[in-house]
Design an enzyme around this catalytic site. Structure first.
Site, PDB file in Angstrom:
ATOM      1  N   ASP A  43      37.058  35.978  38.780  1.00 22.43           N
ATOM      2  CA  ASP A  43      35.906  36.436  38.155  1.00 22.43           C
ATOM      3  C   ASP A  43      34.833  35.880  38.467  1.00 22.43           C
ATOM      4  O   ASP A  43      34.547  34.720  38.887  1.00 22.43           O
ATOM      5  CB  ASP A  43      36.257  36.025  36.642  1.00 22.43           C
TER       6      ASP A  43
HETATM    7  N1  URA Z   1      42.469  34.788  35.483  1.00 23.31           N
HETATM    8  C1  URA Z   1      41.270  35.075  34.771  1.00 23.31           C
HETATM    9  O1  URA Z   1      40.922  35.372  33.929  1.00 23.31           O
HETATM   10  N2  URA Z   1      40.119  35.090  35.879  1.00 23.31           N
HETATM   11  C2  URA Z   1      40.301  34.481  36.807  1.00 23.31           C
HETATM   12  O2  URA Z   1      39.268  34.560  37.840  1.00 23.31           O
HETATM   13  C3  URA Z   1      41.372  34.406  37.613  1.00 23.31           C
HETATM   14  C4  URA Z   1      42.558  34.659  36.725  1.00 23.31           C
END
Ligand code: URA
Length: 239
Positions: A108
């Site tokens: 993310d």
């Molecule tokens: N899980 C999440 O919530 N965000 C990420 O970036 C990776 C795994």
């Protein structure tokens, strides 16, 4: 040979968007035949030597080399090679690899840590296929104290986009009463999976870092920097 703008050459090589390339030129990070490039400058791709941060930029087909790199992605960067909204992308951070690379999986925008990128389609397919069950380890720092029931709750599968995940492995790392660090190990890697596990238990995520993927760990790779994986590391990753 037709002359092309330096920024177009960068996009043709697949290593950066035009906008990012223009910014790199404006920052004096690009040279053409040893001279600092100017905005809008045109080059002859068959004769001129273009460098970004001192490394030659060439279309990946010229090199035929398959590489895989590990990037320590900072927060605020999107896991994509170009972004129509003009946000900063991981492409900018590894443009000096000189070849077009694709992220394996995603982190993310608000997450940081270990991100693999490669131009080796076979390796990317292998690592992203759920049947290979490559473990990904995250450290989630959440607000407040966390109860045993919440930790247990986080291990349970969760439905994301109509699919149920495998159970997660959860370990409390420590807490100072204000913040608690939790290690979360999953292999599915579905969208926002760790954040959703935390949210389901009413936990507010303050930061989320991927620290390991398969046999690889971030080690002391500085934030925003990348390094090439060795042949031995790639072999180990493939199990
Ligand atoms: N899980 C999440 O919530 N965000 C990420 O970036 C990776 C795994």
């Amino acid at each position: 040979m037709e002359l092309v703008r330096v920024s177009k050459y960068f996009t043709d090589c697949g290593i950066m968007s035009r906008r990012a390339a223009d910014a790199a030129v404006a920052d004096g990070l690009v040279t053409v035949n040893g001279n600092v490039a100017e905005l809008g400058q045109k080059i002859d791709p068959t004769r001129d030597i273009v460098k970004y941060k001192g490394k030659v930029v060439k279309p990946s087909t010229d090199r035929g080399e398959k590489i895989c790199i590990m990037l320590n992605k900072p927060r605020g960067y999107v896991t994509t090679m170009s972004d129509e909204k003009g946000r900063r992308t991981v492409a900018e951070l590894c443009a000096d690899a000189g070849v077009r690379l694709y992220p394996i999986g995603r982190l993310d925008m608000d997450s940081d840590g270990l991100l693999l990128l490669t131009n080796d389609g076979e390796l990317a397919n292998y690592l992203s296929h759920p049947s290979h069950r490559v473990d990904k380890v995250y450290v989630a720092v959440v607000a407040g104290n966390v109860t045993t029931a919440q930790l247990e709750g986080m291990t349970r599968p969760i439905e994301i986009d109509g699919k149920t995940t495998s159970p997660a492995r959860i370990k409390k790392i420590g807490s100072d009463g204000q913040l608690t660090a939790i290690e979360v190990t999953i292999h599915d890697g579905r969208r926002h999976q760790v954040r959703k596990l935390c949210a389901r238990e009413g936990l507010k995520v303050k930061s989320l870092t991927r620290t390991a993927e398969g046999s690889l760990t971030l080690g002391n790779l500085p934030l925003g920097k990348w390094r090439k994986l060795t042949a031995a590391e790639i072999k180990k990753l493939k199990g």
